[in-house]
Design a protein around this motif. Structure first.
Motif, PDB file in Angstrom:
ATOM      1  N   GLN A   1       0.833  -1.202   0.000  1.00  0.00           N
ATOM      2  CA  GLN A   1       0.000   0.000   0.000  1.00  0.00           C
ATOM      3  C   GLN A   1       0.866   1.251   0.000  1.00  0.00           C
ATOM      4  O   GLN A   1       0.565   2.227  -0.689  1.00  0.00           O
ATOM      5  CB  GLN A   1      -0.949   0.025   1.195  1.00  0.00           C
ATOM      6  CG  GLN A   1      -1.849   1.264   1.165  1.00  0.00           C
ATOM      7  CD  GLN A   1      -2.960   1.245   2.171  1.00  0.00           C
ATOM      8  OE1 GLN A   1      -3.238   0.230   2.797  1.00  0.00           O
ATOM      9  NE2 GLN A   1      -3.608   2.387   2.332  1.00  0.00           N
TER      10      GLN A   1
ATOM     11  N   TYR B   1       2.117   1.712  -3.513  1.00  0.00           N
ATOM     12  CA  TYR B   1       1.066   2.221  -4.402  1.00  0.00           C
ATOM     13  C   TYR B   1       0.742   3.682  -4.103  1.00  0.00           C
ATOM     14  O   TYR B   1       0.584   4.494  -5.027  1.00  0.00           O
ATOM     15  CB  TYR B   1      -0.209   1.377  -4.308  1.00  0.00           C
ATOM     16  CG  TYR B   1      -1.264   1.918  -5.243  1.00  0.00           C
ATOM     17  CD1 TYR B   1      -1.211   1.629  -6.612  1.00  0.00           C
ATOM     18  CD2 TYR B   1      -2.254   2.765  -4.794  1.00  0.00           C
ATOM     19  CE1 TYR B   1      -2.127   2.169  -7.489  1.00  0.00           C
ATOM     20  CE2 TYR B   1      -3.176   3.309  -5.666  1.00  0.00           C
ATOM     21  CZ  TYR B   1      -3.112   3.007  -7.007  1.00  0.00           C
ATOM     22  OH  TYR B   1      -4.020   3.561  -7.877  1.00  0.00           O
ATOM     23  N   ASP B   2       0.651   4.022  -2.807  1.00  0.00           N
ATOM     24  CA  ASP B   2       0.303   5.394  -2.447  1.00  0.00           C
ATOM     25  C   ASP B   2       1.360   6.397  -2.881  1.00  0.00           C
ATOM     26  O   ASP B   2       1.060   7.588  -3.050  1.00  0.00           O
ATOM     27  CB  ASP B   2       0.055   5.503  -0.936  1.00  0.00           C
ATOM     28  CG  ASP B   2      -1.279   4.883  -0.523  1.00  0.00           C
ATOM     29  OD1 ASP B   2      -2.147   4.682  -1.401  1.00  0.00           O
ATOM     30  OD2 ASP B   2      -1.450   4.587   0.671  1.00  0.00           O
TER      31      ASP B   2
ATOM     32  N   LYS C   1       1.225   6.195  -7.337  1.00  0.00           N
ATOM     33  CA  LYS C   1      -0.016   6.577  -8.018  1.00  0.00           C
ATOM     34  C   LYS C   1       0.052   7.998  -8.562  1.00  0.00           C
ATOM     35  O   LYS C   1      -0.758   8.384  -9.407  1.00  0.00           O
ATOM     36  CB  LYS C   1      -1.218   6.417  -7.092  1.00  0.00           C
ATOM     37  CG  LYS C   1      -1.256   7.398  -5.934  1.00  0.00           C
ATOM     38  CD  LYS C   1      -2.438   7.107  -5.019  1.00  0.00           C
ATOM     39  CE  LYS C   1      -2.487   8.072  -3.846  1.00  0.00           C
ATOM     40  NZ  LYS C   1      -3.595   7.730  -2.921  1.00  0.00           N
ATOM     41  N   TYR C   2       1.030   8.779  -8.097  1.00  0.00           N
ATOM     42  CA  TYR C   2       1.174  10.148  -8.570  1.00  0.00           C
ATOM     43  C   TYR C   2       2.030  10.271  -9.826  1.00  0.00           C
ATOM     44  O   TYR C   2       2.211  11.367 -10.345  1.00  0.00           O
ATOM     45  CB  TYR C   2       1.754  11.031  -7.457  1.00  0.00           C
ATOM     46  CG  TYR C   2       0.826  11.132  -6.274  1.00  0.00           C
ATOM     47  CD1 TYR C   2      -0.384  11.805  -6.368  1.00  0.00           C
ATOM     48  CD2 TYR C   2       1.143  10.524  -5.067  1.00  0.00           C
ATOM     49  CE1 TYR C   2      -1.251  11.889  -5.291  1.00  0.00           C
ATOM     50  CE2 TYR C   2       0.288  10.594  -3.981  1.00  0.00           C
ATOM     51  CZ  TYR C   2      -0.908  11.278  -4.100  1.00  0.00           C
ATOM     52  OH  TYR C   2      -1.766  11.347  -3.037  1.00  0.00           O
TER      53      TYR C   2
END
Length: 197
Positions: A34, A37-38, A41-42
């Motif tokens: 996570q 991904y966090d 994702k940008y």
């Protein structure tokens, strides 16, 4: 050199990072993935598209279903990795797009109304996102073993039977094990790859 990243970060993400072929049995947690991904994702995509979908393969039953579609040594590598991810394109990704241009509300339909053009756009941008995901795995202090040696149409039938996702990459994830890395292959020099016009 005019890079903002210090040398240690450059090595972690690029110069010292290689595709891993073996892994320790140290688990990779949901929290680690996570966090990856966090962060990634940008990464930029066209129109802020986010067509990439990541399926984490954890159970032994799911691993066996996956490796029946592996080519060569990719099956044993996958069975020995603490975590494997199937990367796929969500063919209906446009339904989750934000409003791109509030002054032109029909723009989403104009760009993504045809399935064929939507699949091309989704595949291009999911591939970009896959690259960010690999760099994010490295940023977490983990190693990635990306593989294209799989029967992806078989994976799609096995895992995505509704036809709304198309897989394109399988990545083993974890801490590198013994003899994890092959000798690094050469890369093109700057003047072989870059031209100015």
């Amino acid at each position: 050199m005019s890079l903002a990243l210090d040398a240690a970060a450059q090595d972690l993400l690029f110069r010292g990072a290689q595709t891993a072929n073996t892994f320790t049995d140290e688990p990779v947690t949901d929290e680690q993935i996570q966090a990856v991904y966090d962060l990634v994702k940008y990464g930029p995509t066209a129109f802020n598209q986010t067509p990439l979908r990541i399926t984490l393969v954890r159970s032994q039953e799911a691993r066996q279903r996956l490796v029946q579609h592996a080519m060569g040594s990719n099956g044993p590598k996958t069975l020995s990795a603490p975590l494997t991810a199937i990367l796929s394109v969500d063919l209906d990704f446009h339904e989750k797009l934000p409003t791109l241009f509030p002054a032109a509300p029909g723009i989403k339909d104009a760009f993504f109304s045809e399935a064929a053009s939507r699949e091309v756009a989704g595949t291009q941008n999911a591939t970009l996102q896959a690259g960010y995901f690999i760099v994010g795995i490295r940023a977490a202090g983990l190693a990635a073993g990306p593989m294209t040696g799989y029967d992806f149409s078989g994976i799609d039938k096995e895992f995505f039977g509704d036809g709304k996702q198309k897989s394109f990459l399988v990545i083993n994830i974890g801490k590198p094990g013994a003899d994890a890395f092959h000798p690094r292959s050469p890369r093109l020099a700057f003047d072989e790859a870059v031209t100015a016009v």
